[in-house]
Design an enzyme around this catalytic site. Structure first.
Site, PDB file in Angstrom:
ATOM      1  CG  HIS A 129      -0.236   0.134   2.537  1.00  0.00           C
ATOM      2  ND1 HIS A 129       0.437  -0.919   3.117  1.00  0.00           N
ATOM      3  CD2 HIS A 129      -0.086   1.193   3.397  1.00  0.00           C
ATOM      4  CE1 HIS A 129       0.975  -0.526   4.263  1.00  0.00           C
ATOM      5  NE2 HIS A 129       0.675   0.759   4.458  1.00  0.00           N
ATOM      6  CG  ASP A 131       1.543   5.234   4.693  1.00  0.00           C
ATOM      7  OD1 ASP A 131       1.163   4.061   4.874  1.00  0.00           O
ATOM      8  OD2 ASP A 131       2.634   5.659   5.120  1.00  0.00           O
ATOM      9  CG  HIS A 280       4.995   1.015   3.171  1.00  0.00           C
ATOM     10  ND1 HIS A 280       4.461   2.165   2.642  1.00  0.00           N
ATOM     11  CD2 HIS A 280       4.410   0.855   4.379  1.00  0.00           C
ATOM     12  CE1 HIS A 280       3.592   2.685   3.490  1.00  0.00           C
ATOM     13  NE2 HIS A 280       3.527   1.898   4.548  1.00  0.00           N
ATOM     14  NE  ARG A 295       1.462   6.577   9.030  1.00  0.00           N
ATOM     15  CZ  ARG A 295       0.364   6.051   8.496  1.00  0.00           C
ATOM     16  NH1 ARG A 295       0.442   4.911   7.831  1.00  0.00           N
ATOM     17  NH2 ARG A 295      -0.815   6.620   8.662  1.00  0.00           N
TER      18      ARG A 295
END
Length: 325
Positions: A129, A131, A280, A295
């Protein structure tokens, strides 16, 4: 992340055609006065940056050097930083405006910009995906801090969506150039990676959907890349079955091994990636061992097609997520 911070890719002209291999001549200090060095980790994506402590205020030339390296290499790795949430946020803020931690999942207590992914609570992102593509302006970049890492397993793999686009045969590239896709937090990522956990309920608590071009243009480098991944639900004008087949075909070019880099985490590592030219996948191979990462994301530019048309929101109001600062 702003253009003034990112600067212009120093290899921009050389990279405008074909997949962007990282040539040996890029293993140089980014700036002699700073002593900052960048070492490519794989052939087409990823570099380790040496000679910088992310825990304090960085000089403007170091911030600019990191921004330029990010455009060039797509993902940067910094060993042994051991940031706490406050210093993590402070580092990220030097590169631009921050988003809320996540559009639907509550942020880390006391730190509204920090999104924590704790495997013990069901947060395992083992789907390819980019983000938060289900909002009108997906993050420009993401910065991940390794808080707790298992002794083995739990690596993350990144893929170069720019190289994936350039690897397409001419006829598939021409087709991709014309397509638009709907992205939703209720698609594969939301239904697979968080299944059966309280995290699922939070992730799906509000529905978001956006439409984006399948081929986006990077706002700094000007390079086209494929914008798909686990949140891409359907190609406009095609059935669900046809969409799935076509998305799967495009994805195979993005995630072919030549276009990837795999990072073996150590506690205290930081990874920073250009969310405008990468996907990623967090490998879920560590069983019940603890894995906790945090994150922070930076507000992105509107997604634009090859002819300059911007993506748009279909469902959900992401204003609060995008304007926290």
């Amino acid at each position: 992340m702003t253009d003034s911070v990112l600067g212009t890719s120093r290899r921009h002209e050389r990279l405008m055609t074909g997949p962007n291999e990282q040539h040996p001549d890029s293993v140089t200090e980014l700036d002699e006065p700073t002593g900052l060095r960048v070492h490519p980790v794989a052939g087409r994506i990823g570099a380790e940056v040496v000679g910088v402590d992310l825990g304090g205020d960085l000089a403007d030339d170091i911030v600019a050097a990191i921004g330029a390296a990010l455009v060039d290499h797509k993902v940067l790795f910094f060993r042994g930083q051991h940031l706490d949430p406050a210093s993590h946020v402070a580092f990220a803020r030097q590169f631009g405006t921050l988003t809320l931690g996540h559009p639907t999942v509550p942020a880390l207590d006391g730190h509204p910009n920090v999104f924590e992914l704790d495997a013990a609570k069901g947060a395992r992102a083992n789907v390819w995906h980019t983000d938060v593509t289900f909002v009108e302006r997906p993050p420009a970049s993401s910065i991940l801090n390794a808080v707790t890492i298992p002794p083995f397993g739990g690596d993350t793999v990144w893929a170069n969506t720019d190289a994936g686009y350039h690897d397409l045969p001419d006829h598939l590239r021409s087709l991709a150039d014309q397509l638009w896709a709907r992205h939703s937090n209720t698609s594969d990522y939301g239904s697979i990676t968080t299944a059966g956990s309280a995290y699922t309920a939070a992730f799906l608590s509000n529905q978001f959907e956006a439409r984006h071009p399948v081929v986006r243009v990077h706002p700094v480098s000007g390079r086209p890349s494929l914008l798909l991944g686990g949140f891409a639900r359907q190609i406009e004008g095609l059935s669900a079955h046809e969409s799935a087949d076509l998305i799967r075909t495009f994805q195979t070019y993005v995630t072919r091994p030549e276009n990837t880099v795999r990072w073996r985490w150590q506690t205290g590592d930081v990874a920073m990636w250009d969310n405008q030219s990468s996907q990623h996948y967090a490998i879920d191979d560590y069983g019940d061992q603890p894995r906790r990462v945090q994150r922070v994301t930076l507000v992105g530019e509107p997604v634009r097609s090859l002819d300059g048309v911007a993506g748009e929101s279909i469902t959900g109001d992401a204003a609060a997520y995008l304007t926290l600062g």
